[in-house]
Write a protein that holds these residues in place. Structure first.
Motif, PDB file in Angstrom:
ATOM      1  N   UNK A 151       0.785  -1.192   0.023  1.00 24.80           N
ATOM      2  CA  UNK A 151       0.079  -0.188  -0.066  1.00 24.80           C
ATOM      3  C   UNK A 151       0.856   1.094  -0.019  1.00 24.80           C
ATOM      4  N   UNK A 152       1.790   1.366   0.759  1.00 24.99           N
ATOM      5  CA  UNK A 152       2.604   2.467   0.891  1.00 24.99           C
ATOM      6  C   UNK A 152       3.598   2.874  -0.607  1.00 24.99           C
ATOM      7  N   UNK A 153       4.111   1.536  -0.903  1.00 22.93           N
ATOM      8  CA  UNK A 153       4.940   1.660  -2.043  1.00 22.93           C
ATOM      9  C   UNK A 153       4.052   2.224  -3.425  1.00 22.93           C
ATOM     10  N   UNK A 154       2.885   1.849  -3.317  1.00 19.48           N
ATOM     11  CA  UNK A 154       1.837   2.165  -4.435  1.00 19.48           C
ATOM     12  C   UNK A 154       1.453   3.564  -4.468  1.00 19.48           C
ATOM     13  N   UNK A 155       1.151   3.882  -3.126  1.00 19.71           N
ATOM     14  CA  UNK A 155       0.595   5.375  -2.950  1.00 19.71           C
ATOM     15  C   UNK A 155       1.962   6.411  -3.117  1.00 19.71           C
ATOM     16  N   UNK A 156       3.315   5.828  -3.081  1.00 18.90           N
ATOM     17  CA  UNK A 156       4.416   6.568  -3.175  1.00 18.90           C
ATOM     18  C   UNK A 156       4.887   6.632  -4.761  1.00 18.90           C
ATOM     19  N   UNK A 157       4.296   5.762  -5.498  1.00 20.33           N
ATOM     20  CA  UNK A 157       4.516   5.700  -6.920  1.00 20.33           C
ATOM     21  C   UNK A 157       5.769   4.685  -7.250  1.00 20.33           C
ATOM     22  N   UNK A 158       5.973   3.986  -6.344  1.00 18.16           N
ATOM     23  CA  UNK A 158       7.431   3.105  -6.425  1.00 18.16           C
ATOM     24  C   UNK A 158       6.898   1.726  -7.083  1.00 18.16           C
ATOM     25  N   UNK A 159       5.851   1.463  -7.040  1.00 16.78           N
ATOM     26  CA  UNK A 159       5.271  -0.070  -7.903  1.00 16.78           C
ATOM     27  C   UNK A 159       3.975   0.469  -8.245  1.00 16.78           C
ATOM     28  N   UNK A 160       3.438  -0.416  -9.393  1.00 18.81           N
ATOM     29  CA  UNK A 160       2.050  -0.195 -10.038  1.00 18.81           C
ATOM     30  C   UNK A 160       1.436  -1.544  -9.792  1.00 18.81           C
ATOM     31  N   UNK A 161       0.302  -1.693  -9.974  1.00 20.22           N
ATOM     32  CA  UNK A 161      -0.579  -2.965  -9.951  1.00 20.22           C
ATOM     33  C   UNK A 161       0.040  -3.764 -11.080  1.00 20.22           C
ATOM     34  N   UNK A 162      -0.202  -5.247 -10.694  1.00 22.75           N
ATOM     35  CA  UNK A 162       0.673  -6.020 -11.383  1.00 22.75           C
ATOM     36  C   UNK A 162      -0.483  -7.222 -11.794  1.00 22.75           C
ATOM     37  N   UNK A 163      -0.215  -8.041 -12.748  1.00 23.54           N
ATOM     38  CA  UNK A 163      -0.721  -9.093 -12.998  1.00 23.54           C
ATOM     39  C   UNK A 163      -0.597 -10.245 -11.945  1.00 23.54           C
ATOM     40  N   UNK A 164      -1.635 -10.722 -11.457  1.00 22.29           N
ATOM     41  CA  UNK A 164      -1.307 -11.550 -10.367  1.00 22.29           C
ATOM     42  C   UNK A 164      -1.567 -11.050  -8.870  1.00 22.29           C
ATOM     43  N   UNK A 165      -1.797  -9.777  -8.758  1.00 22.90           N
ATOM     44  CA  UNK A 165      -1.963  -8.933  -7.732  1.00 22.90           C
ATOM     45  C   UNK A 165      -0.973  -9.531  -6.491  1.00 22.90           C
ATOM     46  N   UNK A 166      -1.506  -9.648  -5.193  1.00 21.17           N
ATOM     47  CA  UNK A 166      -0.523 -10.170  -4.254  1.00 21.17           C
ATOM     48  C   UNK A 166      -0.097 -11.382  -4.454  1.00 21.17           C
ATOM     49  N   UNK A 167      -0.704 -12.293  -5.058  1.00 22.26           N
ATOM     50  CA  UNK A 167      -0.187 -13.593  -5.282  1.00 22.26           C
ATOM     51  C   UNK A 167       0.966 -13.641  -6.467  1.00 22.26           C
ATOM     52  N   UNK A 168       1.254 -12.622  -7.136  1.00 23.47           N
ATOM     53  CA  UNK A 168       2.387 -12.646  -8.083  1.00 23.47           C
ATOM     54  C   UNK A 168       2.080 -13.630  -9.283  1.00 23.47           C
ATOM     55  N   UNK A 169       2.957 -13.739  -9.939  1.00 16.76           N
ATOM     56  CA  UNK A 169       3.136 -14.456 -11.350  1.00 16.76           C
ATOM     57  C   UNK A 169       3.877 -15.716 -11.142  1.00 16.76           C
ATOM     58  N   UNK A 170       4.902 -15.705  -9.923  1.00 18.27           N
ATOM     59  CA  UNK A 170       5.833 -16.814  -9.987  1.00 18.27           C
ATOM     60  C   UNK A 170       5.519 -17.631  -8.758  1.00 18.27           C
ATOM     61  N   UNK A 171       5.679 -18.962  -8.768  1.00 22.00           N
ATOM     62  CA  UNK A 171       5.281 -20.011  -7.650  1.00 22.00           C
ATOM     63  C   UNK A 171       6.600 -19.547  -6.633  1.00 22.00           C
ATOM     64  N   UNK A 172       6.129 -19.939  -5.125  1.00 16.56           N
ATOM     65  CA  UNK A 172       6.908 -19.633  -4.281  1.00 16.56           C
ATOM     66  C   UNK A 172       7.439 -20.823  -3.960  1.00 16.56           C
ATOM     67  N   UNK A 173       8.769 -21.015  -3.783  1.00 14.54           N
ATOM     68  CA  UNK A 173       9.574 -22.160  -3.419  1.00 14.54           C
ATOM     69  C   UNK A 173       9.996 -21.798  -1.841  1.00 14.54           C
ATOM     70  N   UNK A 174       9.230 -22.543  -0.898  1.00 16.70           N
ATOM     71  CA  UNK A 174       9.593 -22.430   0.365  1.00 16.70           C
ATOM     72  C   UNK A 174      11.021 -22.808   0.527  1.00 16.70           C
TER      73      UNK A 174
END
Length: 88
Positions: free
Chosen positions: A56-79
């Motif tokens: 939320x902070x980085x979006x409001x500051x313009x550091x990041x944009x909305x992205x495809x996949x939202x919070x889940x992203x587009x890459x699988x997470x390897x624990x």
């Protein structure tokens, strides 16, 4: 006599709310790379809800944009088990 004051409830009193420029840089890089918030949280040693606050902070500051996949992203997470290595 005096005014009656209500008690206040401070939400998220233990949340990490201070980040170094390097941590912000790491977050932005991982966000732009499509990494899920679980991977970002693991890398920055913070909780997923704290990544949400950082999003939320980085979006409001313009550091990041909305992205495809939202919070889940587009890459699988390897624990990563810090003792045994990568776990699927």
């Amino acid at each position: 006599m005096g005014q009656k004051h209500e008690k206040f409830i401070f939400i998220l009193p233990n949340a990490k709310l201070d980040y170094t420029p390097k941590e912000i840089e790491t977050f932005v890089s991982m966000w732009n790379d499509g990494q899920p918030i679980s991977a970002i949280a693991e890398k920055l040693y913070i909780q997923k809800y704290e990544v949400g606050l950082l999003v939320m902070h980085c979006n409001l500051e313009g550091f990041i944009q909305h992205r495809y996949g939202g919070l889940r992203g587009t890459k699988p997470h390897k624990w990563i088990n810090r003792h045994k290595g990568v776990v699927k």
